[in-house]
Motif scaffolding. Structure first.
Motif, mmCIF file in Angstrom:
data_model
loop_
_atom_site.group_PDB
_atom_site.id
_atom_site.type_symbol
_atom_site.label_atom_id
_atom_site.label_comp_id
_atom_site.label_asym_id
_atom_site.label_seq_id
_atom_site.Cartn_x
_atom_site.Cartn_y
_atom_site.Cartn_z
ATOM 1 N N LEU A 1 0.792 -1.225 0.000
ATOM 2 C CA LEU A 1 -0.104 -0.139 0.098
ATOM 3 C C LEU A 1 0.806 1.265 0.076
ATOM 4 C CD1 LEU A 1 -2.848 1.314 0.030
ATOM 5 C CD2 LEU A 1 -2.677 0.983 2.600
ATOM 6 N N GLU A 2 0.715 2.128 -0.964
ATOM 7 C CA GLU A 2 1.478 3.387 -1.265
ATOM 8 C C GLU A 2 0.825 4.154 -0.248
ATOM 9 O OE1 GLU A 2 2.647 6.390 -4.721
ATOM 10 O OE2 GLU A 2 1.412 4.701 -5.197
ATOM 11 N N LEU A 3 1.726 5.089 0.697
ATOM 12 C CA LEU A 3 1.305 6.049 1.471
ATOM 13 C C LEU A 3 1.961 7.178 1.590
ATOM 14 C CD1 LEU A 3 0.190 3.535 4.371
ATOM 15 C CD2 LEU A 3 -1.364 4.613 2.766
ATOM 16 N N GLY A 4 1.466 8.509 1.965
ATOM 17 C CA GLY A 4 2.170 9.556 2.190
ATOM 18 C C GLY A 4 2.805 10.336 0.887
ATOM 19 N N HIS A 5 2.516 10.021 -0.371
ATOM 20 C CA HIS A 5 2.874 10.722 -1.461
ATOM 21 C C HIS A 5 2.717 12.141 -1.446
ATOM 22 C CE1 HIS A 5 3.927 11.574 -5.682
ATOM 23 N NE2 HIS A 5 4.671 10.520 -5.494
ATOM 24 N N ALA A 6 3.856 12.794 -1.933
ATOM 25 C CA ALA A 6 3.941 14.327 -1.815
ATOM 26 C C ALA A 6 2.663 14.773 -2.379
ATOM 27 C CB ALA A 6 4.932 14.812 -2.523
ATOM 28 N N GLU A 7 1.965 14.138 -3.311
ATOM 29 C CA GLU A 7 0.765 14.603 -4.102
ATOM 30 C C GLU A 7 -0.381 14.671 -3.167
ATOM 31 O OE1 GLU A 7 2.609 13.108 -8.626
ATOM 32 O OE2 GLU A 7 0.807 12.006 -7.446
ATOM 33 N N ARG A 8 -0.445 13.392 -2.413
ATOM 34 C CA ARG A 8 -1.482 13.222 -1.394
ATOM 35 C C ARG A 8 -1.528 14.342 -0.538
ATOM 36 N NH1 ARG A 8 -5.615 10.514 -2.747
ATOM 37 N NH2 ARG A 8 -6.135 10.582 -0.622
ATOM 38 N N ARG A 9 -0.063 14.847 0.117
ATOM 39 C CA ARG A 9 0.002 15.835 0.876
ATOM 40 C C ARG A 9 -0.314 17.112 0.399
ATOM 41 N NH1 ARG A 9 3.627 14.136 5.327
ATOM 42 N NH2 ARG A 9 4.397 11.794 4.866
ATOM 43 N N ARG A 10 -0.145 17.257 -0.893
ATOM 44 C CA ARG A 10 -0.279 18.584 -1.382
ATOM 45 C C ARG A 10 -1.663 18.895 -2.066
ATOM 46 N NH1 ARG A 10 3.157 18.134 -5.254
ATOM 47 N NH2 ARG A 10 1.815 18.076 -7.069
ATOM 48 N N PHE A 11 -2.209 17.827 -2.333
ATOM 49 C CA PHE A 11 -3.551 18.058 -2.757
ATOM 50 C C PHE A 11 -4.765 17.713 -1.975
ATOM 51 C CE2 PHE A 11 -1.518 16.548 -7.127
ATOM 52 C CZ PHE A 11 -1.333 18.090 -7.626
ATOM 53 N N PHE A 12 -4.433 16.881 -0.916
ATOM 54 C CA PHE A 12 -5.583 16.298 -0.037
ATOM 55 C C PHE A 12 -5.223 16.767 1.655
ATOM 56 C CE2 PHE A 12 -5.375 13.485 -3.944
ATOM 57 C CZ PHE A 12 -6.833 14.151 -4.297
ATOM 58 N N GLY A 13 -4.000 17.244 1.607
ATOM 59 C CA GLY A 13 -3.999 17.914 2.997
ATOM 60 C C GLY A 13 -3.460 16.699 3.916
ATOM 61 N N GLU A 14 -2.757 15.722 3.566
ATOM 62 C CA GLU A 14 -2.362 14.678 4.528
ATOM 63 C C GLU A 14 -1.438 14.738 5.074
ATOM 64 O OE1 GLU A 14 -2.504 10.936 2.345
ATOM 65 O OE2 GLU A 14 -4.670 10.901 1.930
ATOM 66 N N THR A 15 -1.246 14.517 6.413
ATOM 67 C CA THR A 15 -0.338 14.720 7.244
ATOM 68 C C THR A 15 0.653 13.656 7.608
ATOM 69 O OG1 THR A 15 -1.541 14.360 9.330
ATOM 70 C CG2 THR A 15 -1.440 16.674 8.063
ATOM 71 N N ASP A 16 1.664 13.574 8.283
ATOM 72 C CA ASP A 16 2.404 12.651 8.965
ATOM 73 C C ASP A 16 1.458 11.797 9.639
ATOM 74 O OD1 ASP A 16 4.535 13.661 7.984
ATOM 75 O OD2 ASP A 16 5.354 14.618 9.844
ATOM 76 N N ASP A 17 0.419 12.407 10.471
ATOM 77 C CA ASP A 17 -0.500 11.649 11.285
ATOM 78 C C ASP A 17 -1.343 10.791 10.528
ATOM 79 O OD1 ASP A 17 -1.718 10.853 13.987
ATOM 80 O OD2 ASP A 17 -3.254 11.765 12.738
ATOM 81 N N THR A 18 -1.742 11.359 9.355
ATOM 82 C CA THR A 18 -2.629 10.710 8.315
ATOM 83 C C THR A 18 -1.761 9.430 8.100
ATOM 84 O OG1 THR A 18 -3.536 12.847 7.978
ATOM 85 C CG2 THR A 18 -4.034 10.790 6.326
ATOM 86 N N THR A 19 -0.623 9.566 7.246
ATOM 87 C CA THR A 19 0.166 8.584 7.114
ATOM 88 C C THR A 19 0.349 7.453 7.948
ATOM 89 O OG1 THR A 19 1.327 10.183 5.540
ATOM 90 C CG2 THR A 19 2.388 7.930 5.625
ATOM 91 N N ALA A 20 0.579 7.922 9.137
ATOM 92 C CA ALA A 20 0.994 6.836 10.193
ATOM 93 C C ALA A 20 -0.153 6.024 10.511
ATOM 94 C CB ALA A 20 1.495 7.623 11.563
ATOM 95 N N ARG A 21 -1.442 6.582 10.563
ATOM 96 C CA ARG A 21 -2.619 5.733 10.661
ATOM 97 C C ARG A 21 -3.051 4.934 9.687
ATOM 98 N NH1 ARG A 21 -7.109 10.098 12.581
ATOM 99 N NH2 ARG A 21 -8.296 8.328 13.159
ATOM 100 N N LYS A 22 -2.856 5.350 8.305
ATOM 101 C CA LYS A 22 -2.825 4.568 7.234
ATOM 102 C C LYS A 22 -2.080 3.207 7.258
ATOM 103 C CE LYS A 22 -5.261 7.888 4.239
ATOM 104 N NZ LYS A 22 -5.135 8.345 2.735
ATOM 105 N N ALA A 23 -0.753 3.525 7.490
ATOM 106 C CA ALA A 23 0.266 2.463 7.736
ATOM 107 C C ALA A 23 -0.160 1.372 8.844
ATOM 108 C CB ALA A 23 1.668 3.184 7.966
ATOM 109 N N ALA A 24 -0.398 1.919 9.820
ATOM 110 C CA ALA A 24 -0.998 1.114 11.000
ATOM 111 C C ALA A 24 -2.094 0.163 10.342
ATOM 112 C CB ALA A 24 -1.621 1.715 12.087
#
Length: 281
Positions: free
Chosen positions: A109-132
């Motif tokens: 599962l690909e997570l935390g891409h720069a495009e997700r952060r830039r276009f959808f406002g994803e953060t380190d916490d968002t990425t961590a929850r998805k990784a879990a």
């Protein structure tokens, strides 16, 4: 896939460039190219993991293709997804469940891409929850990371200048990178497989990419982070996620375990060429 010596890993994301039909042709062509390789080439591919990450709509079909293709192609290819939600089920309209991804055979599962952060406002916490959520469902999180701002030049000294390369200050880039990694690794059990795909955000689309020496230095600094050192050997693999071309991995192999490719690998022949370079470098 954990081991004392990390297996090399190379893969491609099609992002939203391909139609369904083009994705199908791409996978079929890749399977045929692999099946047509001589025995000595196929032997070199037994110690490398290959993955393909299509769009969500095409994913079920790609997984089916790869399963059927295993009858003629002796090299396994892992299928991945480009994103998922951090919950397994519930009233989350339009989101994709990691539990369902696992059910259909998604492995990465690909997570935390720069495009997700830039276009959808994803953060380190968002990425961590998805990784879990990925780990909870037996899926390997492939976490994209990188510093947004180009570091300043390192202080000039006789032992810090190498040819004509810009010598950037590695230490200036590390705090942001460390925060991204610590967030994810603190959210998953220590023995689980995690893939870190590093690409400096400031270098995406830049006229001059990050130098190989800079990427290797960052990768080595990542391995030295306490949060990485605490994990079992081989459980944390590092990829370079930037633009790749022929011969690149040979320059990076002292720092990274493989490559995460974009548009360069949208040609299946070029993708296979890069896979073989990673396998044999």
């Amino acid at each position: 896939m954990s081991s004392s010596s990390p297996r090399r890993l190379v893969g491609v994301s099609t992002k939203m460039y391909f139609s369904f039909a083009k994705t199908t042709r791409y996978v079929s062509t890749l399977l045929k190219l692999l099946a047509d390789q001589p025995p000595e080439t196929l032997a070199s591919l037994q110690n490398i993991d290959i993955f393909v990450i299509p769009d969500h709509i095409s994913l079920v079909s790609v997984i089916s293709q790869l399963r059927h293709g295993s009858n003629t192609c002796p090299v396994p290819i892992l299928a991945g997804a480009q994103d998922a939600f951090h919950e397994d089920a519930g009233a989350f309209t339009g989101e994709v469940s990691p539990a369902i991804l696992a059910e259909i055979g998604c492995r990465i599962l690909e997570l935390g891409h720069a495009e997700r952060r830039r276009f959808f406002g994803e953060t380190d916490d968002t990425t961590a929850r998805k990784a879990a959520a990925a780990v909870r469902n037996g899926i390997i999180p492939l976490v994209c990371l990188g510093e947004r701002t180009k570091p300043p030049l390192a202080s000039a000294s006789s032992d810090s200048v190498s040819g004509d390369d810009e010598i950037l200050d590695i230490q200036a880039a590390l705090p942001e990178i460390r925060a991204q990694i610590e967030a994810v690794l603190s959210a998953v059990p220590p023995a689980t497989d995690v893939v870190l795909a590093y690409e400096p955000v400031w270098a995406i689309g830049a006229a001059v990419p990050a130098s190989a020496s800079y990427v290797v230095s960052i990768a080595k600094a990542i391995r030295d982070l306490e949060c990485v050192q605490r994990r079992p050997a081989g459980s944390t693999r590092i990829l370079y996620g930037g633009s790749a071309g022929p011969g690149l991995f040979a320059k990076l192999k002292d720092g990274v375990d493989g490559l995460f490719l974009g548009r360069f690998a949208h040609d299946p022949e070029q993708f296979l060429k890069t896979v073989l370079e990673v396998a044999t470098a």
